[in-house]
Design a protein around this motif. Structure first.
Motif, short mmCIF file in Angstrom:
data_model
loop_
_atom_site.label_atom_id
_atom_site.label_comp_id
_atom_site.label_asym_id
_atom_site.label_seq_id
_atom_site.Cartn_x
_atom_site.Cartn_y
_atom_site.Cartn_z
N PRO A 109 -6.21 29.99 -0.34
CA PRO A 109 -5.67 29.28 -1.51
C PRO A 109 -5.59 30.17 -2.76
CG PRO A 109 -7.98 28.71 -1.21
CD PRO A 109 -7.60 29.61 -0.06
N ALA A 110 -4.76 29.79 -3.69
CA ALA A 110 -4.68 30.36 -5.05
C ALA A 110 -4.71 31.89 -5.06
CB ALA A 110 -5.77 29.74 -5.93
N GLY A 111 -5.74 32.47 -5.66
CA GLY A 111 -5.82 33.93 -5.74
C GLY A 111 -5.77 34.60 -4.37
N GLY A 112 -6.21 33.91 -3.34
CA GLY A 112 -6.14 34.45 -1.97
C GLY A 112 -4.69 34.51 -1.51
N ASN A 135 -2.39 26.55 -5.42
CA ASN A 135 -2.78 25.17 -5.70
C ASN A 135 -3.34 24.97 -7.11
OD1 ASN A 135 -4.98 26.80 -4.83
ND2 ASN A 135 -6.22 24.98 -4.55
N GLU A 136 -3.08 25.92 -8.00
CA GLU A 136 -3.68 25.90 -9.34
C GLU A 136 -3.59 24.55 -10.05
OE1 GLU A 136 -2.32 28.49 -8.04
OE2 GLU A 136 -3.49 30.25 -8.60
N ALA A 163 6.21 24.11 -4.89
CA ALA A 163 4.86 24.56 -4.54
C ALA A 163 3.93 24.56 -5.75
CB ALA A 163 4.92 25.96 -3.93
N LEU A 164 4.44 25.04 -6.87
CA LEU A 164 3.58 25.19 -8.04
C LEU A 164 3.37 23.88 -8.80
CD1 LEU A 164 3.77 28.17 -7.33
CD2 LEU A 164 3.94 28.67 -9.77
N GLU A 165 4.43 23.10 -8.94
CA GLU A 165 4.24 21.83 -9.66
C GLU A 165 3.25 20.93 -8.93
OE1 GLU A 165 7.24 19.60 -11.67
OE2 GLU A 165 8.67 21.25 -11.54
N LEU A 166 3.39 20.87 -7.60
CA LEU A 166 2.52 19.98 -6.82
C LEU A 166 1.22 20.66 -6.39
CD1 LEU A 166 5.33 18.33 -4.64
CD2 LEU A 166 4.13 17.31 -6.59
N GLY A 167 1.08 21.96 -6.62
CA GLY A 167 -0.12 22.68 -6.19
C GLY A 167 -0.28 22.62 -4.68
#
Ligand code: CO8
Length: 260
Positions: A109-112, A135-136, A163-167
Protein backbone atom coordinates in the motif's frame (compact mmCIF):
# COMPACT_ATOMS: atom_id res chain seq x y z
CA UNK A 1 26.58 -3.08 7.88
CA UNK A 2 22.91 -2.66 7.20
CA UNK A 3 20.21 -4.43 9.10
CA UNK A 4 16.94 -3.31 7.54
CA UNK A 5 18.13 -4.03 4.03
CA UNK A 6 20.07 -6.99 2.71
CA UNK A 7 21.85 -6.72 -0.62
CA UNK A 8 23.25 -9.68 -2.53
CA UNK A 9 25.25 -8.60 -5.54
CA UNK A 10 26.23 -11.20 -8.13
CA UNK A 11 29.36 -9.99 -9.93
CA UNK A 12 28.96 -12.54 -12.70
CA UNK A 13 25.49 -11.33 -13.76
CA UNK A 14 25.76 -7.69 -12.67
CA UNK A 15 22.47 -8.05 -10.81
CA UNK A 16 21.83 -7.13 -7.18
CA UNK A 17 18.93 -8.49 -5.17
CA UNK A 18 17.79 -6.17 -2.41
CA UNK A 19 15.69 -7.70 0.34
CA UNK A 20 13.66 -5.42 2.56
CA UNK A 21 13.83 -6.91 6.04
CA UNK A 22 12.39 -4.50 8.56
CA UNK A 23 9.84 -6.42 10.65
CA UNK A 24 6.97 -6.58 10.92
CA UNK A 25 5.88 -4.85 7.68
CA UNK A 26 8.88 -3.03 6.07
CA UNK A 27 7.41 0.35 6.89
CA UNK A 28 9.51 3.20 5.56
CA UNK A 29 10.89 4.91 8.66
CA UNK A 30 13.62 7.56 8.56
CA UNK A 31 16.20 4.93 9.57
CA UNK A 32 14.95 2.56 6.89
CA UNK A 33 14.98 5.23 4.19
CA UNK A 34 18.47 6.39 5.15
CA UNK A 35 19.80 2.85 4.89
CA UNK A 36 17.89 2.30 1.67
CA UNK A 37 19.35 5.41 0.03
CA UNK A 38 22.91 4.54 1.05
CA UNK A 39 22.56 1.00 -0.30
CA UNK A 40 21.00 2.17 -3.58
CA UNK A 41 23.59 4.90 -4.08
CA UNK A 42 26.37 2.37 -3.58
CA UNK A 43 24.93 0.10 -6.28
CA UNK A 44 24.27 3.04 -8.61
CA UNK A 45 27.91 4.11 -8.39
CA UNK A 46 29.19 0.58 -8.97
CA UNK A 47 29.67 0.37 -12.74
CA UNK A 48 29.50 -3.43 -12.62
CA UNK A 49 25.97 -3.34 -11.16
CA UNK A 50 23.47 -3.08 -14.01
CA UNK A 51 20.28 -4.45 -12.52
CA UNK A 52 18.48 -4.26 -9.20
CA UNK A 53 15.67 -6.51 -8.01
CA UNK A 54 13.75 -5.31 -4.97
CA UNK A 55 11.82 -7.82 -2.91
CA UNK A 56 10.72 -8.44 0.67
CA UNK A 57 11.98 -10.85 3.29
CA UNK A 58 8.78 -10.43 5.28
CA UNK A 59 5.93 -12.87 4.74
CA UNK A 60 2.81 -11.37 3.09
CA UNK A 61 4.06 -7.78 2.94
CA UNK A 62 6.27 -6.09 0.36
CA UNK A 63 6.14 -2.75 2.19
CA UNK A 64 3.40 -1.15 4.30
CA UNK A 65 4.47 2.25 2.97
CA UNK A 66 5.59 5.21 4.98
CA UNK A 67 5.96 4.53 8.66
CA UNK A 68 2.83 6.17 10.04
CA UNK A 69 4.55 6.70 13.38
CA UNK A 70 6.97 9.07 11.62
CA UNK A 71 4.01 11.30 10.77
CA UNK A 72 2.29 11.14 14.15
CA UNK A 73 3.03 13.59 16.97
CA UNK A 74 6.44 14.53 15.60
CA UNK A 75 8.12 17.95 15.57
CA UNK A 76 8.06 20.00 12.35
CA UNK A 77 11.87 19.63 12.11
CA UNK A 78 11.64 15.86 12.33
CA UNK A 79 8.78 15.77 9.80
CA UNK A 80 10.91 17.82 7.40
CA UNK A 81 13.87 15.48 7.77
CA UNK A 82 11.61 12.49 7.20
CA UNK A 83 10.03 13.99 4.10
CA UNK A 84 13.41 14.85 2.58
CA UNK A 85 14.33 11.17 2.97
CA UNK A 86 11.12 10.07 1.24
CA UNK A 87 11.88 12.42 -1.66
CA UNK A 88 15.43 11.08 -1.81
CA UNK A 89 14.24 7.48 -2.08
CA UNK A 90 11.94 8.38 -4.95
CA UNK A 91 14.57 10.47 -6.77
CA UNK A 92 17.16 7.70 -6.50
CA UNK A 93 14.84 4.98 -7.76
CA UNK A 94 12.86 6.84 -10.41
CA UNK A 95 16.06 8.26 -11.90
CA UNK A 96 18.19 5.15 -11.61
CA UNK A 97 20.36 4.12 -14.54
CA UNK A 98 20.04 0.51 -13.43
CA UNK A 99 17.22 -1.72 -14.60
CA UNK A 100 15.08 -1.91 -11.49
CA UNK A 101 12.50 -4.67 -11.12
CA UNK A 102 10.01 -4.96 -8.27
CA UNK A 103 9.40 -8.53 -7.13
CA UNK A 104 6.23 -7.77 -5.19
CA UNK A 105 5.75 -10.78 -2.95
CA UNK A 106 3.14 -9.27 -0.64
CA UNK A 107 0.89 -6.28 0.00
CA UNK A 108 2.18 -2.93 -1.09
CA UNK A 109 0.00 0.00 0.00
CA UNK A 110 0.81 3.74 -0.31
CA UNK A 111 4.57 4.32 -0.07
CA UNK A 112 5.09 0.63 -0.89
CA UNK A 113 3.12 1.14 -4.08
CA UNK A 114 5.13 4.28 -4.84
CA UNK A 115 8.36 2.34 -4.46
CA UNK A 116 7.04 -0.32 -6.85
CA UNK A 117 5.92 2.34 -9.33
CA UNK A 118 9.44 3.75 -9.60
CA UNK A 119 10.72 0.44 -10.96
CA UNK A 120 11.01 -0.38 -14.67
CA UNK A 121 8.90 -3.53 -14.33
CA UNK A 122 6.60 -4.98 -11.68
CA UNK A 123 6.00 -8.66 -11.03
CA UNK A 124 3.45 -9.49 -8.34
CA UNK A 125 2.53 -12.67 -6.50
CA UNK A 126 -0.86 -13.90 -7.66
CA UNK A 127 -2.39 -14.13 -4.20
CA UNK A 128 -5.85 -12.51 -3.90
CA UNK A 129 -5.12 -11.58 -0.28
CA UNK A 130 -2.42 -9.16 -1.39
CA UNK A 131 -3.21 -5.59 -2.36
CA UNK A 132 -1.46 -2.63 -3.92
CA UNK A 133 -2.43 0.99 -4.43
CA UNK A 134 -2.17 4.59 -3.30
CA UNK A 135 -4.70 4.54 -0.45
CA UNK A 136 -3.68 7.87 1.12
CA UNK A 137 -7.16 9.40 1.09
CA UNK A 138 -8.33 6.53 3.31
CA UNK A 139 -6.00 7.93 5.98
CA UNK A 140 -7.37 11.42 5.39
CA UNK A 141 -4.12 12.50 3.77
CA UNK A 142 -3.36 13.54 0.21
CA UNK A 143 -0.83 11.82 -2.06
CA UNK A 144 1.68 14.50 -3.14
CA UNK A 145 1.90 15.58 -6.79
CA UNK A 146 4.91 13.39 -7.51
CA UNK A 147 3.13 10.29 -6.17
CA UNK A 148 0.24 11.22 -8.47
CA UNK A 149 2.56 11.85 -11.42
CA UNK A 150 4.33 8.51 -10.99
CA UNK A 151 0.97 6.75 -10.89
CA UNK A 152 -0.39 8.66 -13.89
CA UNK A 153 2.79 7.88 -15.87
CA UNK A 154 2.03 4.22 -15.24
CA UNK A 155 -1.75 3.75 -15.43
CA UNK A 156 -2.96 6.96 -17.10
CA UNK A 157 -4.99 9.93 -15.94
CA UNK A 158 -8.42 8.37 -15.48
CA UNK A 159 -7.25 5.30 -13.58
CA UNK A 160 -5.18 7.58 -11.36
CA UNK A 161 -8.12 9.88 -10.72
CA UNK A 162 -10.27 6.95 -9.60
CA UNK A 163 -7.47 5.30 -7.64
CA UNK A 164 -6.44 8.40 -5.74
CA UNK A 165 -9.83 9.93 -4.99
CA UNK A 166 -11.16 6.65 -3.62
CA UNK A 167 -7.83 5.53 -2.09
CA UNK A 168 -8.27 2.22 -3.90
CA UNK A 169 -6.29 -0.85 -3.00
CA UNK A 170 -6.30 -3.34 -5.88
CA UNK A 171 -5.97 -7.10 -5.67
CA UNK A 172 -3.37 -8.56 -8.04
CA UNK A 173 -5.72 -9.28 -10.95
CA UNK A 174 -7.30 -5.81 -10.74
CA UNK A 175 -3.81 -4.28 -10.56
CA UNK A 176 -2.77 -6.21 -13.67
CA UNK A 177 -5.90 -5.09 -15.50
CA UNK A 178 -5.14 -1.37 -15.10
CA UNK A 179 -1.39 -1.86 -15.66
CA UNK A 180 -0.40 -1.07 -12.09
CA UNK A 181 1.65 -4.27 -12.25
CA UNK A 182 3.00 -5.89 -15.40
CA UNK A 183 2.82 -9.59 -14.61
CA UNK A 184 1.35 -12.01 -12.07
CA UNK A 185 3.04 -15.26 -11.15
CA UNK A 186 2.58 -17.84 -8.38
CA UNK A 187 4.02 -16.65 -5.10
CA UNK A 188 7.00 -19.00 -5.14
CA UNK A 189 8.04 -17.88 -8.62
CA UNK A 190 8.21 -14.12 -8.12
CA UNK A 191 11.95 -13.87 -7.64
CA UNK A 192 12.83 -16.42 -10.33
CA UNK A 193 10.63 -14.59 -12.83
CA UNK A 194 12.24 -11.29 -11.88
CA UNK A 195 15.67 -12.80 -12.54
CA UNK A 196 14.59 -14.12 -15.95
CA UNK A 197 13.01 -10.80 -16.86
CA UNK A 198 16.18 -8.99 -15.82
CA UNK A 199 18.21 -11.04 -18.31
CA UNK A 200 15.92 -9.84 -21.11
CA UNK A 201 16.19 -6.20 -20.06
CA UNK A 202 19.96 -6.37 -19.72
CA UNK A 203 20.24 -7.65 -23.30
CA UNK A 204 19.13 -4.21 -24.56
CA UNK A 205 22.04 -1.83 -25.24
CA UNK A 206 22.37 -0.06 -21.90
CA UNK A 207 23.12 3.44 -23.15
CA UNK A 208 20.11 3.56 -25.46
CA UNK A 209 17.84 2.18 -22.77
CA UNK A 210 19.10 4.64 -20.14
CA UNK A 211 18.62 7.66 -22.40
CA UNK A 212 15.14 6.44 -23.25
CA UNK A 213 14.28 5.95 -19.58
CA UNK A 214 15.53 9.43 -18.81
CA UNK A 215 13.53 10.90 -21.71
CA UNK A 216 10.37 9.32 -20.31
CA UNK A 217 10.95 10.30 -16.68
CA UNK A 218 13.01 13.50 -16.63
CA UNK A 219 10.11 15.99 -16.77
CA UNK A 220 8.50 14.30 -13.75
CA UNK A 221 11.80 14.22 -11.84
CA UNK A 222 12.60 17.85 -12.68
CA UNK A 223 9.23 18.89 -11.31
CA UNK A 224 10.20 17.66 -7.86
CA UNK A 225 13.87 18.67 -7.91
CA UNK A 226 12.90 22.24 -8.72
CA UNK A 227 10.22 22.29 -6.00
CA UNK A 228 11.85 20.24 -3.29
CA UNK A 229 11.91 22.77 -0.48
CA UNK A 230 8.37 23.95 -1.20
CA UNK A 231 7.21 20.32 -1.21
CA UNK A 232 8.82 19.73 2.20
CA UNK A 233 7.25 22.89 3.59
CA UNK A 234 3.90 21.85 2.21
CA UNK A 235 4.17 18.39 3.78
CA UNK A 236 5.15 19.75 7.19
CA UNK A 237 2.35 22.32 7.21
CA UNK A 238 -0.20 19.70 6.19
CA UNK A 239 0.89 16.83 8.39
CA UNK A 240 1.22 18.88 11.60
CA UNK A 241 -2.35 20.24 11.36
CA UNK A 242 -4.55 19.19 14.29
CA UNK A 243 -7.25 17.83 12.00
CA UNK A 244 -4.74 15.71 10.05
CA UNK A 245 -3.13 14.43 13.23
CA UNK A 246 -6.60 13.42 14.39
CA UNK A 247 -7.25 11.49 11.15
CA UNK A 248 -3.93 9.69 11.44
CA UNK A 249 -4.66 8.85 15.07
CA UNK A 250 -8.01 7.35 14.10
CA UNK A 251 -6.43 5.34 11.29
CA UNK A 252 -3.83 3.96 13.71
CA UNK A 253 -6.65 2.92 16.06
CA UNK A 254 -8.41 1.21 13.17
CA UNK A 255 -5.19 -0.66 12.24
CA UNK A 256 -4.83 -1.98 15.80
CA UNK A 257 -8.54 -2.94 16.15
CA UNK A 258 -8.53 -4.79 12.84
CA UNK A 259 -6.13 -7.32 14.37
CA UNK A 260 -7.10 -10.72 15.72
N1 CO8 B 1 3.46 2.37 9.61
C1 CO8 B 1 3.64 2.02 10.89
N2 CO8 B 1 3.18 0.88 11.42
C2 CO8 B 1 2.49 0.05 10.62
C3 CO8 B 1 2.26 0.36 9.27
C4 CO8 B 1 2.77 1.58 8.76
N3 CO8 B 1 2.60 1.96 7.49
N4 CO8 B 1 1.55 -0.65 8.73
C5 CO8 B 1 1.35 -1.55 9.70
N5 CO8 B 1 1.92 -1.16 10.83
C6 CO8 B 1 1.95 -1.87 12.12
C7 CO8 B 1 0.56 -2.26 12.61
O1 CO8 B 1 -0.04 -1.20 13.32
C8 CO8 B 1 0.87 -3.43 13.50
O2 CO8 B 1 1.38 -2.93 14.72
P1 CO8 B 1 1.08 -3.71 16.11
O3 CO8 B 1 1.63 -5.09 15.94
O4 CO8 B 1 1.80 -2.88 17.13
O5 CO8 B 1 -0.42 -3.69 16.28
C9 CO8 B 1 2.03 -4.12 12.77
O6 CO8 B 1 2.60 -3.12 11.92
C10 CO8 B 1 1.58 -5.29 11.90
O7 CO8 B 1 0.52 -4.87 11.06
P2 CO8 B 1 -0.75 -5.79 10.71
O8 CO8 B 1 -1.11 -6.59 11.91
O9 CO8 B 1 -1.77 -4.91 10.12
O10 CO8 B 1 -0.07 -6.75 9.61
P3 CO8 B 1 -0.83 -7.54 8.43
O11 CO8 B 1 0.18 -8.51 7.91
O12 CO8 B 1 -2.15 -8.03 8.88
O13 CO8 B 1 -1.12 -6.42 7.32
C11 CO8 B 1 -0.58 -4.52 5.92
C12 CO8 B 1 -0.08 -5.80 6.65
C13 CO8 B 1 -1.51 -4.92 4.78
C14 CO8 B 1 0.64 -3.79 5.39
C15 CO8 B 1 -1.37 -3.67 6.94
O14 CO8 B 1 -0.56 -3.50 8.11
C16 CO8 B 1 -1.73 -2.30 6.44
O15 CO8 B 1 -2.65 -2.13 5.66
N6 CO8 B 1 -1.00 -1.27 6.94
C17 CO8 B 1 -1.29 0.12 6.65
C18 CO8 B 1 -0.68 0.51 5.37
C19 CO8 B 1 -0.97 1.95 5.07
O16 CO8 B 1 -2.09 2.41 5.03
N7 CO8 B 1 0.10 2.69 4.85
C20 CO8 B 1 -0.04 4.07 4.51
C21 CO8 B 1 1.15 4.83 4.96
S1 CO8 B 1 1.05 6.49 4.32
C22 CO8 B 1 2.09 6.50 2.96
O17 CO8 B 1 2.81 5.59 2.73
C23 CO8 B 1 2.14 7.72 2.07
C24 CO8 B 1 1.86 8.95 2.78
C25 CO8 B 1 1.99 10.19 1.96
C26 CO8 B 1 1.88 11.40 2.86
C27 CO8 B 1 1.39 12.62 2.18
C28 CO8 B 1 0.98 13.72 3.14
C29 CO8 B 1 0.93 15.09 2.54
Amino acid sequence: TSSKIKVDFDQSTGVAVMRLQSPPVNSLSLDFLTEFCIATEKLELDKSCRGLIITSSQPRVFSAGLDIMEMYQKSPERCAEFWRAVQEMWLKLYGSNMVVIAAINGSSPAGGCLMSLTCDYRIMADNPRFSIGLNETQLGIVAPFWFKDTMANTVGHRNTELALELGLLYNPSEALKIGLVDQLVPEDQVLATATQTMTKWLAIPAHARQITKSMMRKPTIDKLTSNREADIKNFVTFITKDSIQKSIGMYLEMLKKRKG
